[in-house]
Design a protein around this motif. Structure first.
Motif, PDB file in Angstrom:
ATOM      1  N   ARG A 178     -62.904 -58.656 -43.731  1.00  0.00           N
ATOM      2  CA  ARG A 178     -61.557 -58.898 -43.205  1.00  0.00           C
ATOM      3  C   ARG A 178     -61.046 -57.658 -42.473  1.00  0.00           C
ATOM      4  O   ARG A 178     -60.504 -57.750 -41.366  1.00  0.00           O
ATOM      5  N   VAL A 179     -61.229 -56.494 -43.092  1.00  0.00           N
ATOM      6  CA  VAL A 179     -60.803 -55.253 -42.449  1.00  0.00           C
ATOM      7  C   VAL A 179     -61.612 -55.005 -41.180  1.00  0.00           C
ATOM      8  O   VAL A 179     -61.070 -54.558 -40.162  1.00  0.00           O
ATOM      9  N   TYR A 180     -62.909 -55.304 -41.225  1.00  0.00           N
ATOM     10  CA  TYR A 180     -63.749 -55.107 -40.043  1.00  0.00           C
ATOM     11  C   TYR A 180     -63.298 -56.001 -38.888  1.00  0.00           C
ATOM     12  O   TYR A 180     -63.180 -55.540 -37.740  1.00  0.00           O
ATOM     13  N   CYS A 181     -63.057 -57.270 -39.163  1.00  0.00           N
ATOM     14  CA  CYS A 181     -62.636 -58.179 -38.089  1.00  0.00           C
ATOM     15  C   CYS A 181     -61.314 -57.732 -37.471  1.00  0.00           C
ATOM     16  O   CYS A 181     -61.092 -57.893 -36.264  1.00  0.00           O
ATOM     17  N   ARG A 182     -60.459 -57.145 -38.286  1.00  0.00           N
ATOM     18  CA  ARG A 182     -59.133 -56.746 -37.796  1.00  0.00           C
ATOM     19  C   ARG A 182     -59.152 -55.386 -37.108  1.00  0.00           C
ATOM     20  O   ARG A 182     -58.433 -55.163 -36.134  1.00  0.00           O
ATOM     21  N   VAL A 241     -64.744 -48.764 -43.934  1.00  0.00           N
ATOM     22  CA  VAL A 241     -64.175 -47.495 -44.391  1.00  0.00           C
ATOM     23  C   VAL A 241     -64.774 -47.092 -45.733  1.00  0.00           C
ATOM     24  O   VAL A 241     -65.463 -47.875 -46.382  1.00  0.00           O
ATOM     25  N   GLU A 242     -64.480 -45.863 -46.151  1.00  0.00           N
ATOM     26  CA  GLU A 242     -65.123 -45.327 -47.355  1.00  0.00           C
ATOM     27  C   GLU A 242     -64.617 -45.964 -48.638  1.00  0.00           C
ATOM     28  O   GLU A 242     -65.338 -46.016 -49.635  1.00  0.00           O
ATOM     29  N   LYS A 243     -63.383 -46.426 -48.653  1.00  0.00           N
ATOM     30  CA  LYS A 243     -62.807 -47.021 -49.856  1.00  0.00           C
ATOM     31  C   LYS A 243     -61.756 -48.040 -49.449  1.00  0.00           C
ATOM     32  O   LYS A 243     -61.204 -47.983 -48.349  1.00  0.00           O
ATOM     33  N   TYR A 244     -61.483 -48.976 -50.357  1.00  0.00           N
ATOM     34  CA  TYR A 244     -60.545 -50.064 -50.071  1.00  0.00           C
ATOM     35  C   TYR A 244     -59.512 -50.186 -51.182  1.00  0.00           C
ATOM     36  O   TYR A 244     -59.775 -49.826 -52.333  1.00  0.00           O
ATOM     37  N   ASN A 245     -58.360 -50.704 -50.802  1.00  0.00           N
ATOM     38  CA  ASN A 245     -57.322 -51.014 -51.778  1.00  0.00           C
ATOM     39  C   ASN A 245     -57.635 -52.410 -52.321  1.00  0.00           C
ATOM     40  O   ASN A 245     -57.396 -53.413 -51.654  1.00  0.00           O
ATOM     41  N   VAL A 246     -58.182 -52.461 -53.533  1.00  0.00           N
ATOM     42  CA  VAL A 246     -58.637 -53.746 -54.063  1.00  0.00           C
ATOM     43  C   VAL A 246     -57.497 -54.552 -54.676  1.00  0.00           C
ATOM     44  O   VAL A 246     -57.695 -55.712 -55.036  1.00  0.00           O
ATOM     45  N   ARG A 247     -56.332 -53.983 -54.763  1.00  0.00           N
ATOM     46  CA  ARG A 247     -55.168 -54.714 -55.279  1.00  0.00           C
ATOM     47  C   ARG A 247     -54.392 -55.371 -54.150  1.00  0.00           C
ATOM     48  O   ARG A 247     -54.105 -56.576 -54.197  1.00  0.00           O
ATOM     49  N   ASP A 248     -54.068 -54.595 -53.114  1.00  0.00           N
ATOM     50  CA  ASP A 248     -53.199 -55.087 -52.048  1.00  0.00           C
ATOM     51  C   ASP A 248     -53.938 -55.393 -50.751  1.00  0.00           C
ATOM     52  O   ASP A 248     -53.377 -56.018 -49.855  1.00  0.00           O
ATOM     53  N   GLY A 249     -55.187 -54.938 -50.634  1.00  0.00           N
ATOM     54  CA  GLY A 249     -55.958 -55.161 -49.417  1.00  0.00           C
ATOM     55  C   GLY A 249     -55.859 -54.004 -48.446  1.00  0.00           C
ATOM     56  O   GLY A 249     -54.944 -53.167 -48.516  1.00  0.00           O
ATOM     57  N   GLY A 250     -56.808 -53.921 -47.536  1.00  0.00           N
ATOM     58  CA  GLY A 250     -56.822 -52.869 -46.531  1.00  0.00           C
ATOM     59  C   GLY A 250     -57.560 -51.632 -47.004  1.00  0.00           C
ATOM     60  O   GLY A 250     -58.166 -51.603 -48.078  1.00  0.00           O
ATOM     61  N   ALA A 251     -57.501 -50.598 -46.193  1.00  0.00           N
ATOM     62  CA  ALA A 251     -58.158 -49.347 -46.535  1.00  0.00           C
ATOM     63  C   ALA A 251     -57.490 -48.696 -47.735  1.00  0.00           C
ATOM     64  O   ALA A 251     -56.296 -48.861 -47.968  1.00  0.00           O
ATOM     65  N   GLY A 252     -58.283 -47.922 -48.488  1.00  0.00           N
ATOM     66  CA  GLY A 252     -57.739 -47.182 -49.605  1.00  0.00           C
ATOM     67  C   GLY A 252     -56.941 -45.981 -49.144  1.00  0.00           C
ATOM     68  O   GLY A 252     -56.803 -45.727 -47.942  1.00  0.00           O
ATOM     69  N   ALA A 253     -56.436 -45.223 -50.091  1.00  0.00           N
ATOM     70  CA  ALA A 253     -55.610 -44.066 -49.751  1.00  0.00           C
ATOM     71  C   ALA A 253     -55.662 -43.075 -50.906  1.00  0.00           C
ATOM     72  O   ALA A 253     -56.292 -43.307 -51.930  1.00  0.00           O
ATOM     73  N   GLY A 254     -54.966 -41.953 -50.721  1.00  0.00           N
ATOM     74  CA  GLY A 254     -54.873 -40.946 -51.771  1.00  0.00           C
ATOM     75  C   GLY A 254     -55.922 -39.866 -51.613  1.00  0.00           C
ATOM     76  O   GLY A 254     -56.837 -39.966 -50.794  1.00  0.00           O
ATOM     77  N   GLY A 255     -55.782 -38.830 -52.398  1.00  0.00           N
ATOM     78  CA  GLY A 255     -56.732 -37.733 -52.332  1.00  0.00           C
ATOM     79  C   GLY A 255     -56.308 -36.666 -51.344  1.00  0.00           C
ATOM     80  O   GLY A 255     -55.144 -36.587 -50.936  1.00  0.00           O
ATOM     81  N   GLU A 256     -57.261 -35.859 -50.936  1.00  0.00           N
ATOM     82  CA  GLU A 256     -56.972 -34.653 -50.168  1.00  0.00           C
ATOM     83  C   GLU A 256     -57.208 -34.804 -48.673  1.00  0.00           C
ATOM     84  O   GLU A 256     -57.031 -33.844 -47.926  1.00  0.00           O
TER      85      GLU A 256
END
Length: 211
Positions: A136-140, A145-160
């Motif tokens: 889904r993220v690829y088509c859009r 990406v390296e990580k995904y938000n598995v709760r809300d969808g889309g790319a992950g976040a956080g960290g440095e």
């Protein structure tokens, strides 16, 4: 012959050490309270109370008992499985190795470990959720990406640092999952700036070709 004898002795020693490590891991890292495998704090001589997706590693390595594997599957289903795959932990701290982020290697460890112990339905469910969000993220966006938000969808976040594009482990595990579950590969995933059809992954997530 002497060289072969030395190799045989070395092999027996390594097997003995492996069994010793297995016994230690099952003793120190199994948590009946968590119904999963956890980290062990050797300085304070106590098991961690924190559940993480690493609980599936002993299943991946084949060292858990069948009863432990069954209980780990239940824990994963109840506490770590989210809409788009497995969360790394149950804690949302804003750090990249916590919820709601999901990482491809941990999905693979869980999927393969669960399959190894006959928990194929849960393994396929995780794979379907993960593949659906990856594609889904690829088509859009035109990228993985390296990580995904598995709760809300889309790319992950956080960290440095900002979330990274591409990433070999995401790419490789996606390709492998599409091979194991060919029903997920029936759809053509193309960069169109729009959403892929999400229902296809759900309809086909139980189809597989590997034993």
């Amino acid at each position: 012959q002497a060289r072969l004898d030395r190799l045989e002795v070395g092999s027996r020693n390594m097997l003995a050490r492996a069994k010793s490590r297995q016994s230690a891991m099952l003793f120190f890292m199994w948590s009946g309270r968590t119904n999963g495998f956890v980290d062990y704090d050797w300085r304070n001589k106590r098991a961690s109370a924190q559940l993480t997706a690493a609980t599936a590693y002993p299943l991946f390595a084949g060292i858990a008992t069948p009863q432990q594997a069954q209980r780990v599957a239940g824990t994963i289903r109840a506490s770590l499985l989210m809409k788009h795959g497995l969360a790394t932990t149950t804690e949302d701290t804003g750090e990249q190795w916590d919820a709601p982020n999901g990482w491809a290697p941990l999905q693979w460890i869980a999927i393969w470990g669960l399959r190894r112990y006959g928990e194929k339905e849960l393994a396929a469910d995780i794979a379907g959720r993960w593949v659906e969000e990856n594609t889904r993220v690829y088509c859009r966006t035109g990228k993985l990406v390296e990580k995904y938000n598995v709760r809300d969808g889309g790319a992950g976040a956080g960290g440095e640092y900002p979330v990274q594009d591409g990433f070999g482990w995401t790419n490789g595990i996606l390709v492998k999952l599409l091979a194991i579950y060919p029903g997920l590969a029936k759809q053509r995933y193309e960069y169109t700036h729009t959403e892929c059809r999400p229902s296809l992954a759900h309809r086909t997530r139980h189809e597989e070709v590997l034993p």
